[in-house]
Design a protein around this motif. Structure first.
Motif, PDB file in Angstrom:
ATOM      1  N   LYS A  48       0.812  -1.267   0.027  1.00 31.11           N
ATOM      2  CA  LYS A  48      -0.171  -0.028  -0.086  1.00 31.11           C
ATOM      3  C   LYS A  48       0.865   1.252   0.126  1.00 31.11           C
ATOM      4  O   LYS A  48       0.535   2.270  -0.722  1.00 31.11           O
ATOM      5  CB  LYS A  48      -1.081  -0.024   1.330  1.00 31.11           C
ATOM      6  CG  LYS A  48      -2.003  -0.979   1.065  1.00 31.11           C
ATOM      7  CD  LYS A  48      -3.087  -0.813   2.502  1.00 31.11           C
ATOM      8  CE  LYS A  48      -4.039  -1.880   2.546  1.00 31.11           C
ATOM      9  NZ  LYS A  48      -5.038  -1.457   3.775  1.00 31.11           N
ATOM     10  N   LYS A  49       1.972   1.128   0.820  1.00 33.45           N
ATOM     11  CA  LYS A  49       2.984   2.338   0.759  1.00 33.45           C
ATOM     12  C   LYS A  49       3.543   2.516  -0.535  1.00 33.45           C
ATOM     13  O   LYS A  49       3.586   3.753  -0.936  1.00 33.45           O
ATOM     14  CB  LYS A  49       3.847   2.117   2.003  1.00 33.45           C
ATOM     15  CG  LYS A  49       5.052   3.387   2.214  1.00 33.45           C
ATOM     16  CD  LYS A  49       5.942   2.934   3.123  1.00 33.45           C
ATOM     17  CE  LYS A  49       6.761   3.918   3.411  1.00 33.45           C
ATOM     18  NZ  LYS A  49       7.888   3.741   4.575  1.00 33.45           N
ATOM     19  N   ILE A  50       3.923   1.501  -1.239  1.00 31.77           N
ATOM     20  CA  ILE A  50       4.463   1.753  -2.392  1.00 31.77           C
ATOM     21  C   ILE A  50       3.448   2.317  -3.476  1.00 31.77           C
ATOM     22  O   ILE A  50       3.997   2.869  -4.261  1.00 31.77           O
ATOM     23  CB  ILE A  50       5.081   0.316  -3.094  1.00 31.77           C
ATOM     24  CG1 ILE A  50       6.187   0.000  -2.149  1.00 31.77           C
ATOM     25  CG2 ILE A  50       5.426   0.481  -4.648  1.00 31.77           C
ATOM     26  CD1 ILE A  50       6.481  -1.521  -2.499  1.00 31.77           C
ATOM     27  N   CYS A  51       2.227   1.594  -3.403  1.00 25.46           N
ATOM     28  CA  CYS A  51       1.238   2.354  -4.168  1.00 25.46           C
ATOM     29  C   CYS A  51       0.696   3.643  -4.107  1.00 25.46           C
ATOM     30  O   CYS A  51       0.644   4.478  -4.808  1.00 25.46           O
ATOM     31  CB  CYS A  51      -0.001   1.309  -4.022  1.00 25.46           C
ATOM     32  SG  CYS A  51       0.049  -0.327  -4.781  1.00 25.46           S
ATOM     33  N   ARG A  52       0.875   4.091  -2.868  1.00 23.56           N
ATOM     34  CA  ARG A  52       0.614   5.590  -2.653  1.00 23.56           C
ATOM     35  C   ARG A  52       1.780   6.411  -3.239  1.00 23.56           C
ATOM     36  O   ARG A  52       1.496   7.340  -3.691  1.00 23.56           O
ATOM     37  CB  ARG A  52       0.300   5.798  -1.174  1.00 23.56           C
ATOM     38  CG  ARG A  52      -1.007   5.052  -0.569  1.00 23.56           C
ATOM     39  CD  ARG A  52      -1.101   5.569   1.025  1.00 23.56           C
ATOM     40  NE  ARG A  52      -0.224   5.213   1.881  1.00 23.56           N
ATOM     41  CZ  ARG A  52      -0.356   4.127   2.528  1.00 23.56           C
ATOM     42  NH1 ARG A  52      -1.674   3.287   2.486  1.00 23.56           N
ATOM     43  NH2 ARG A  52       0.581   3.407   3.487  1.00 23.56           N
ATOM     44  N   SER A  53       3.015   5.869  -3.047  1.00 30.29           N
ATOM     45  CA  SER A  53       3.978   6.626  -3.551  1.00 30.29           C
ATOM     46  C   SER A  53       3.931   6.723  -4.986  1.00 30.29           C
ATOM     47  O   SER A  53       4.214   7.837  -5.598  1.00 30.29           O
ATOM     48  CB  SER A  53       5.548   5.882  -3.302  1.00 30.29           C
ATOM     49  OG  SER A  53       6.171   6.445  -3.531  1.00 30.29           O
ATOM     50  N   LEU A  54       3.732   5.621  -5.783  1.00 38.12           N
ATOM     51  CA  LEU A  54       3.727   5.731  -7.174  1.00 38.12           C
ATOM     52  C   LEU A  54       2.401   6.520  -7.604  1.00 38.12           C
ATOM     53  O   LEU A  54       2.511   7.253  -8.526  1.00 38.12           O
ATOM     54  CB  LEU A  54       3.292   4.001  -7.662  1.00 38.12           C
ATOM     55  CG  LEU A  54       4.323   3.458  -7.591  1.00 38.12           C
ATOM     56  CD1 LEU A  54       4.177   2.042  -7.975  1.00 38.12           C
ATOM     57  CD2 LEU A  54       5.851   3.864  -8.503  1.00 38.12           C
ATOM     58  N   LYS A  55       1.234   6.444  -6.905  1.00 32.96           N
ATOM     59  CA  LYS A  55       0.108   7.513  -7.146  1.00 32.96           C
ATOM     60  C   LYS A  55       0.447   8.795  -7.254  1.00 32.96           C
ATOM     61  O   LYS A  55       0.115   9.708  -7.623  1.00 32.96           O
ATOM     62  CB  LYS A  55      -1.081   7.117  -6.212  1.00 32.96           C
ATOM     63  CG  LYS A  55      -2.214   7.833  -6.670  1.00 32.96           C
ATOM     64  CD  LYS A  55      -3.453   7.411  -5.991  1.00 32.96           C
ATOM     65  CE  LYS A  55      -4.678   8.329  -6.146  1.00 32.96           C
ATOM     66  NZ  LYS A  55      -4.713   9.694  -6.544  1.00 32.96           N
ATOM     67  N   ALA A  56       1.241   9.130  -5.973  1.00 31.93           N
ATOM     68  CA  ALA A  56       1.664  10.490  -5.863  1.00 31.93           C
ATOM     69  C   ALA A  56       2.630  10.948  -6.914  1.00 31.93           C
ATOM     70  O   ALA A  56       2.382  11.994  -7.530  1.00 31.93           O
ATOM     71  CB  ALA A  56       2.332  10.890  -4.481  1.00 31.93           C
TER      72      ALA A  56
END
Length: 65
Positions: A48-56
């Motif tokens: 989830k942390k990686i996904c949030r970073s990629l989304k940002a």
């Protein structure tokens, strides 16, 4: 399956040794499942942390077009 099918019946009831082994087996299986669930939850949080970073990053790239 009935309880009588799980354990040998001795003269005065169920075999305590077999019941103890069964309970210990259940405890070990429960611990294994619990540990696996904890690892999955931890891995899920990392993803989830990686996904949030990629989304940002993706949002930032879209904004700079």
């Amino acid at each position: 399956m009935e309880i009588k099918d799980l354990f040998a019946i001795e003269a005065q009831g169920y075999s305590c040794e077999e019941v103890e082994k069964y309970i210990n087996n259940l405890k070990a299986e429960y611990k294994k499942v619990y540990d696996q669930a904890a690892k999955i939850m931890s891995d899920n949080e990392k993803l989830k942390k990686i996904c949030r970073s990629l989304k940002a990053e993706n949002d930032s790239l879209k904004a700079n077009k």
